[in-house]
Motif scaffolding. Structure first.
Motif, mmCIF file in Angstrom:
data_model
loop_
_atom_site.group_PDB
_atom_site.id
_atom_site.type_symbol
_atom_site.label_atom_id
_atom_site.label_comp_id
_atom_site.label_asym_id
_atom_site.label_seq_id
_atom_site.Cartn_x
_atom_site.Cartn_y
_atom_site.Cartn_z
ATOM 1 N N ASN A 184 0.858 -1.184 0.000
ATOM 2 C CA ASN A 184 0.000 0.000 0.000
ATOM 3 C C ASN A 184 0.894 1.234 0.000
ATOM 4 O OD1 ASN A 184 -2.578 -1.292 0.200
ATOM 5 N ND2 ASN A 184 -2.082 -1.785 2.322
ATOM 6 N N CYS A 185 1.086 1.841 -1.169
ATOM 7 C CA CYS A 185 1.953 3.013 -1.303
ATOM 8 C C CYS A 185 1.109 4.282 -1.228
ATOM 9 C CB CYS A 185 2.713 2.963 -2.623
ATOM 10 S SG CYS A 185 3.904 1.603 -2.710
ATOM 11 N N LEU A 186 1.628 5.304 -0.552
ATOM 12 C CA LEU A 186 0.864 6.518 -0.259
ATOM 13 C C LEU A 186 1.616 7.756 -0.740
ATOM 14 C CD1 LEU A 186 -1.501 7.971 1.289
ATOM 15 C CD2 LEU A 186 0.003 7.933 3.310
ATOM 16 N N ILE A 187 0.879 8.676 -1.376
ATOM 17 C CA ILE A 187 1.377 10.016 -1.710
ATOM 18 C C ILE A 187 0.471 11.023 -1.010
ATOM 19 C CG2 ILE A 187 1.709 11.729 -3.540
ATOM 20 C CD1 ILE A 187 2.333 9.484 -5.454
ATOM 21 N N THR A 188 1.062 12.023 -0.349
ATOM 22 C CA THR A 188 0.277 13.063 0.322
ATOM 23 C C THR A 188 0.759 14.442 -0.128
ATOM 24 O OG1 THR A 188 1.717 13.402 2.244
ATOM 25 C CG2 THR A 188 0.182 11.551 2.341
ATOM 26 N N GLY A 189 -0.011 15.468 0.238
ATOM 27 C CA GLY A 189 0.426 16.835 -0.042
ATOM 28 C C GLY A 189 -0.682 17.694 -0.613
ATOM 29 N N SER A 190 -0.398 18.992 -0.739
ATOM 30 C CA SER A 190 -1.332 19.929 -1.357
ATOM 31 C C SER A 190 -1.219 19.774 -2.869
ATOM 32 C CB SER A 190 -1.002 21.366 -0.937
ATOM 33 O OG SER A 190 -1.127 21.517 0.460
ATOM 34 N N LEU A 191 -2.216 19.152 -3.470
ATOM 35 C CA LEU A 191 -2.109 18.748 -4.869
ATOM 36 C C LEU A 191 -2.393 19.878 -5.850
ATOM 37 C CD1 LEU A 191 -3.754 15.227 -4.549
ATOM 38 C CD2 LEU A 191 -1.326 15.784 -4.656
ATOM 39 N N TRP A 192 -2.749 21.065 -5.339
ATOM 40 C CA TRP A 192 -2.857 22.247 -6.204
ATOM 41 C C TRP A 192 -1.490 22.878 -6.436
ATOM 42 C CZ3 TRP A 192 -0.747 26.557 -4.141
ATOM 43 C CH2 TRP A 192 -0.587 26.598 -2.753
ATOM 44 N N PHE A 193 -0.535 22.569 -5.545
ATOM 45 C CA PHE A 193 0.788 23.203 -5.579
ATOM 46 C C PHE A 193 1.646 22.537 -6.651
ATOM 47 C CE2 PHE A 193 5.119 23.742 -3.589
ATOM 48 C CZ PHE A 193 5.209 25.095 -3.842
ATOM 49 N N GLY A 194 2.237 23.330 -7.525
ATOM 50 C CA GLY A 194 2.951 22.842 -8.690
ATOM 51 C C GLY A 194 3.858 21.642 -8.483
ATOM 52 N N PRO A 195 4.881 21.738 -7.604
ATOM 53 C CA PRO A 195 5.802 20.616 -7.423
ATOM 54 C C PRO A 195 5.123 19.331 -6.955
ATOM 55 C CG PRO A 195 6.775 22.628 -6.564
ATOM 56 C CD PRO A 195 5.348 22.957 -6.918
ATOM 57 N N ASN A 196 4.119 19.446 -6.074
ATOM 58 C CA ASN A 196 3.403 18.255 -5.619
ATOM 59 C C ASN A 196 2.595 17.628 -6.756
ATOM 60 O OD1 ASN A 196 4.345 18.491 -2.992
ATOM 61 N ND2 ASN A 196 2.553 19.592 -2.271
ATOM 62 N N ALA A 197 1.905 18.472 -7.524
ATOM 63 C CA ALA A 197 1.092 17.973 -8.639
ATOM 64 C C ALA A 197 1.967 17.334 -9.710
ATOM 65 C CB ALA A 197 0.270 19.115 -9.237
ATOM 66 N N GLU A 198 3.070 17.983 -10.038
ATOM 67 C CA GLU A 198 3.962 17.456 -11.076
ATOM 68 C C GLU A 198 4.585 16.130 -10.647
ATOM 69 O OE1 GLU A 198 6.623 20.727 -11.573
ATOM 70 O OE2 GLU A 198 5.023 22.043 -12.325
ATOM 71 N N GLY A 199 4.998 16.045 -9.391
ATOM 72 C CA GLY A 199 5.586 14.806 -8.890
ATOM 73 C C GLY A 199 4.581 13.670 -8.853
ATOM 74 N N THR A 200 3.352 13.988 -8.487
ATOM 75 C CA THR A 200 2.300 12.972 -8.441
ATOM 76 C C THR A 200 2.017 12.418 -9.837
ATOM 77 O OG1 THR A 200 1.291 13.981 -6.484
ATOM 78 C CG2 THR A 200 -0.110 12.550 -7.811
ATOM 79 N N LEU A 201 1.936 13.299 -10.821
ATOM 80 C CA LEU A 201 1.711 12.856 -12.207
ATOM 81 C C LEU A 201 2.883 12.035 -12.718
ATOM 82 C CD1 LEU A 201 0.071 16.113 -13.604
ATOM 83 C CD2 LEU A 201 -1.020 13.863 -13.415
#
Length: 377
Positions: free
Chosen positions: A209-226
């Motif tokens: 079970n792998c987890l990603i967290t963070g403010s997903l509107w924020f550029g670096p978080n969104a880019e890393g998630t994608l």
């Protein structure tokens, strides 16, 4: 010691920023009498740490908003601060979170305050606001960016001591503003540990079970998630179930999550349930400032972390010993697979090393010791 703590955000447990403030609220209140000024503290236990609280939570009138803009201020606290009646000389020390509120320091200095001022730089604001503006091109974000350097420099110049989160941030502040090295102390992120240290038992017949967290509107978080969804997840779908839990994801993240069968939890009230059910935390960050609090959070649950060389800034993570570090999709996927394939003894040794790193460097007690030494000096 009688201390006044001033903050843009309230201390709490619901985001990286509020956790960053929480750690210093905890450290300051252990041995000192502290009055808090800032937004309302919602957690009553945290509120009880303080001798007194002065809340600035009301909405501004239209006229007040216009007055703020006339002074090139897009922060509602500019007006609210001017209405406060405070005798600063009642306090031996004033501690200020963030290097944005130059108007607060100006008022303190104008009052003839004779005590000491500590300012904590959560980020290098000039660099952080540059990234924020790329993510959200609005008039307020433009004004904040345009004036960030001059306001940050004033606060750092006027402070007696500046706390930086990482050695890299310290170096950058010196480079930007010519601050003397002896004025800036490095004090990293710290979080409270989970009540019970988890025993990470993984059945090879089930997926991680792998987890990603963070403010997903924020550029670096969104880019890393994608990046994880598109480049890494296809390489580990046989061993990995991905959950993404964060605030305000954009439409692209929503669409890709559906295509990749990743679970998306939008703006959860608490991250605690997701950390408690995770086997591993992924932190794919390639730009931005400060330290990533989510790594300390993961360590506090004794969860293994896979991150990038930028994400690990401020952390003494040693690749393959107490964490995994890679900037490529193959390397990132390899870190996930390496932990999955460990036997129980190897996994225990790995997590023992991570827990030792956390307790000695990123726990609340460790931060208390660092800050108390700074205050005593």
């Amino acid at each position: 010691m009688n201390i006044l703590q001033i903050s843009i955000q309230a201390p709490g447990y619901n985001s990286g920023g509020t956790l960053g403030i929480l750690q210093f609220s905890y450290a300051l209140t252990r041995k000192n009498s502290v009055t808090y000024i800032g937004p309302k503290i919602e957690n009553t236990d945290v509120e009880s740490w303080f001798k007194d609280t002065i809340y600035m939570s009301r909405k501004l009138t239209f006229i007040e908003k216009v007055k703020s803009l006339m002074h090139l201020q897009v922060d509602k606290y500019y007006i609210l601060w001017n209405k406060l009646d405070i005798d600063f000389n009642e306090y031996d020390l004033i501690y200020i979170d963030f290097t944005r509120w130059d108007f607060v320091v100006k008022r303190i200095r104008k009052s003839g305050y004779k005590g000491k001022i500590i300012v904590r730089a959560h980020n290098v604001e000039k660099d952080y606001l540059q990234v924020e503006y790329k993510s959200e091109k609005t008039l307020p974000s433009f004004i904040r960016l345009a004036l960030a350097a001059s306001r940050e420099k004033y606060m750092i110049d006027e402070a007696d001591i500046v706390l930086a989160i990482t050695p890299e941030d310290k170096k950058r502040l010196i480079e930007l503003y010519g601050t003397s090295e002896g004025k800036i102390y490095v004090c990293p992120v710290g979080v409270n540990s989970a009540k019970n240290r988890r025993e990470n038992i993984i059945n090879r017949e089930t997926k991680l079970n792998c987890l990603i967290t963070g403010s997903l509107w924020f550029g670096p978080n969104a880019e890393g998630t994608l990046w994880i969804l598109n480049e890494v997840l296809p390489k580990v779908t046989d061993i990995c179930r991905l959950t993404i839990a964060g605030a305000n994801p954009n439409d692209e993240i929503r669409d890709v999550c559906k295509k990749k069968n990743a679970v998306l939890v939008e703006s959860p009230e608490s991250m605690k349930p997701y950390f408690e059910t995770a086997d591993m935390v992924l932190v794919p960050i390639f730009e931005g400032g400060g330290m990533k609090v989510k790594i300390a959070e993961a360590m506090s649950y004794n969860l293994p972390v896979v991150t990038t060389s930028h994400g690990k800034i401020g952390y003494k993570i040693v690749n393959h010993k107490n964490g995994f570090i890679s900037d490529t999709p193959d390397g990132f996927a390899s870190g996930i697979r390496e932990f999955y394939l460990m036997n129980q003894e190897e996994r225990k040794q790995f997590l023992d090393e991570e827990w030792k790193l956390y307790e000695q460097n990123y726990s609340l007690e460790a931060i208390c010791e660092v800050l108390q030494k700074v205050i005593e000096r």
